[in-house]
Design a protein around this motif. Structure first.
Motif, PDB file in Angstrom:
ATOM      1  N   PHE A 222      -1.467   6.432  -2.311  1.00 51.39           N
ATOM      2  CA  PHE A 222      -1.859   6.010  -1.037  1.00 51.39           C
ATOM      3  C   PHE A 222      -1.276   6.925   0.034  1.00 51.39           C
ATOM      4  CE2 PHE A 222      -3.970   2.646  -3.027  1.00 51.39           C
ATOM      5  CZ  PHE A 222      -5.051   2.194  -2.051  1.00 51.39           C
ATOM      6  N   GLU A 223       0.161   6.999  -0.351  1.00 52.28           N
ATOM      7  CA  GLU A 223       0.928   7.799   0.641  1.00 52.28           C
ATOM      8  C   GLU A 223       0.529   9.512   0.839  1.00 52.28           C
ATOM      9  OE1 GLU A 223       5.044   7.550  -0.724  1.00 52.28           O
ATOM     10  OE2 GLU A 223       5.127   5.404  -0.199  1.00 52.28           O
TER      11      GLU A 223
ATOM     12  N   ASN B  55      -2.757   4.156   5.473  1.00 46.38           N
ATOM     13  CA  ASN B  55      -3.565   3.659   4.549  1.00 46.38           C
ATOM     14  C   ASN B  55      -4.986   2.949   4.993  1.00 46.38           C
ATOM     15  OD1 ASN B  55      -1.386   1.403   4.497  1.00 46.38           O
ATOM     16  ND2 ASN B  55      -3.196   0.471   3.771  1.00 46.38           N
TER      17      ASN B  55
ATOM     18  N   TRP C  29       0.515  -1.236  -0.036  1.00 45.19           N
ATOM     19  CA  TRP C  29       0.071  -0.050   0.099  1.00 45.19           C
ATOM     20  C   TRP C  29       0.734   1.351  -0.029  1.00 45.19           C
ATOM     21  CZ3 TRP C  29      -4.921  -0.649  -0.852  1.00 45.19           C
ATOM     22  CH2 TRP C  29      -5.540  -1.872  -0.536  1.00 45.19           C
ATOM     23  N   ASN C  30       2.128   1.203   0.581  1.00 44.13           N
ATOM     24  CA  ASN C  30       2.898   2.282   0.691  1.00 44.13           C
ATOM     25  C   ASN C  30       4.234   1.864   0.653  1.00 44.13           C
ATOM     26  OD1 ASN C  30       3.668   1.762   3.497  1.00 44.13           O
ATOM     27  ND2 ASN C  30       1.650   2.591   3.775  1.00 44.13           N
ATOM     28  N   ASP C  31       5.405   2.625   0.369  1.00 44.11           N
ATOM     29  CA  ASP C  31       6.636   2.257   0.262  1.00 44.11           C
ATOM     30  C   ASP C  31       7.430   1.684   1.527  1.00 44.11           C
ATOM     31  OD1 ASP C  31       6.875   2.486  -2.380  1.00 44.11           O
ATOM     32  OD2 ASP C  31       7.911   4.469  -2.568  1.00 44.11           O
TER      33      ASP C  31
ATOM     34  N   PRO D 122       1.376   2.998  -4.949  1.00 42.60           N
ATOM     35  CA  PRO D 122       1.600   3.360  -3.535  1.00 42.60           C
ATOM     36  C   PRO D 122       1.942   4.946  -3.331  1.00 42.60           C
ATOM     37  CG  PRO D 122       2.713   1.635  -4.276  1.00 42.60           C
ATOM     38  CD  PRO D 122       2.297   1.930  -5.399  1.00 42.60           C
ATOM     39  N   LYS D 123       2.523   5.585  -4.172  1.00 41.51           N
ATOM     40  CA  LYS D 123       2.593   6.863  -3.806  1.00 41.51           C
ATOM     41  C   LYS D 123       1.460   7.730  -3.693  1.00 41.51           C
ATOM     42  CE  LYS D 123       3.282   8.441  -8.661  1.00 41.51           C
ATOM     43  NZ  LYS D 123       4.080   9.155  -9.731  1.00 41.51           N
TER      44      LYS D 123
ATOM     45  N   SER E 193      -2.984   9.173   2.498  1.00 44.61           N
ATOM     46  CA  SER E 193      -2.692   8.919   3.980  1.00 44.61           C
ATOM     47  C   SER E 193      -2.242  10.174   4.824  1.00 44.61           C
ATOM     48  CB  SER E 193      -1.795   7.762   4.232  1.00 44.61           C
ATOM     49  OG  SER E 193      -2.118   6.496   3.575  1.00 44.61           O
TER      50      SER E 193
END
Length: 311
Positions: free
Chosen positions: A250-251, A233, A41-43, A247-248, A254
């Motif tokens: 979602f970042e 997320n 979902w994110n890095d 993912p970016k 978030s």
């Protein structure tokens, strides 16, 4: 109510996932969930191994049942290939494998450049995909020319004695209607008794599985910090989780989620009371099985907490 352990492929290496599964079985957990993602979902989560490789490895490490939570068989992987993967997994696990399915997220399914369909179309694709898989699990040659999928003289040779069960993840009236019609069981990440009742009222059969996350840490503050850093997320609202493509993104979304929001949404720290509360919610909603995932590095401690307090 049976209690299982949720393996998060987005956060842990293959070796850590196998370790967690062994620890969970030894502690008395009665089953496993495992996520099926192409991306985390994110890095910060940082992992995303191929679920079918992990499931194969798990067959040599544990003997408790395992369910994918959930596989999307509509875009990234053709349902004919998912049918073969699920059949092999069921053979490796001596029939203790369940294929959990859903309509997925753009995060994982857009990677081949396909258009991301609207929800109604994804539900239509899921229903056809499940039909294709069930045809293939009968062991005959299958030729299928449907609205969304084509199969040309395909036959799955390696099959379990009984076809894999298909549990369907659903929320919202249309998804619940489809799940009740095609599912051998129900999956949800919310203790939503009304949704489960709707599934049952529409003829939905089989077990209801639910799941939630917690973050073990020496203190509640430390747990909330870890959970917010890795899984903010989970507080992204509405349909964003289905439509954000990377993912970016979602970042970015978030950033609207605060540590206090995460603290209120899941048990953080070392107190079993928060876990007891979550388990009770699923039990009262009518779920037959519930799976707990740990966030962060302290999964041994969370598994030990469950060994002492709940298992």
């Amino acid at each position: 109510m049976r209690i299982g352990y949720f393996l998060s492929c987005e956060e842990y290496t293959p070796a850590q996932l196998i370790e967690q599964a062994k620890l969970a079985q030894d502690a008395g957990f009665q089953g496993l969930w495992i996520s099926d993602h192409y991306h985390p979902w994110n890095d910060a989560q940082g992992q995303s191994p191929l679920v079918w490789s992990i499931i194969g490895a798990l067959s040599q490490a544990v003997t408790i049942p395992i369910t994918t939570a959930v596989t999307c068989p509509i875009m990234r992987v053709h349902p004919a290939i998912v049918a073969q993967a699920a059949a092999t997994s069921a053979v490796l696990h001596d029939g203790r494998f369940v294929l959990g399915v859903g309509t997925g997220e753009a995060l994982n399914e857009h990677i081949l450049g396909d258009r991301w369909p609207f929800a109604d179309e994804r539900l239509e694709m899921l229903e056809e995909a499940v039909d294709v898989m069930r045809q293939l699990w009968q062991g005959e040659y299958v030729t299928h020319h449907g609205k969304h999928y084509t199969v040309d003289q395909a036959k799955v040779y390696t099959r379990p004695a009984e076809p894999p069960k298909v549990y369907v993840s659903a929320f919202g009236p249309k998804a619940l209607e489809v799940a009740a019609r095609i599912g051998d069981g129900f999956i949800s990440t919310m203790p939503d008794g009304d949704a489960l009742k709707s599934y049952r009222d529409q003829g939905g059969k089989g077990p209801a599985q639910g799941g939630f996350k917690g973050c073990w840490a020496p203190t509640e503050d430390e747990g909330a910090e870890i959970a917010h850093r890795l899984w903010a997320n989970s507080g992204v609202p509405g349909e964003l989780s289905q439509v954000l493509p990377s993912p970016k993104h979602f970042e970015q979304a978030s950033e609207l989620v605060t540590p206090d929001m995460i603290r209120e949404s899941m048990p953080c720290g070392n107190d079993p009371a928060g876990h007891a509360e979550q388990l009770k919610k699923y039990e009262q909603a009518g779920f037959d099985e519930v799976y707990v995932a740990n966030i962060g590095p302290n999964y041994r401690e969370l598994i030990d907490l469950y060994r002492r307090e709940f298992l």
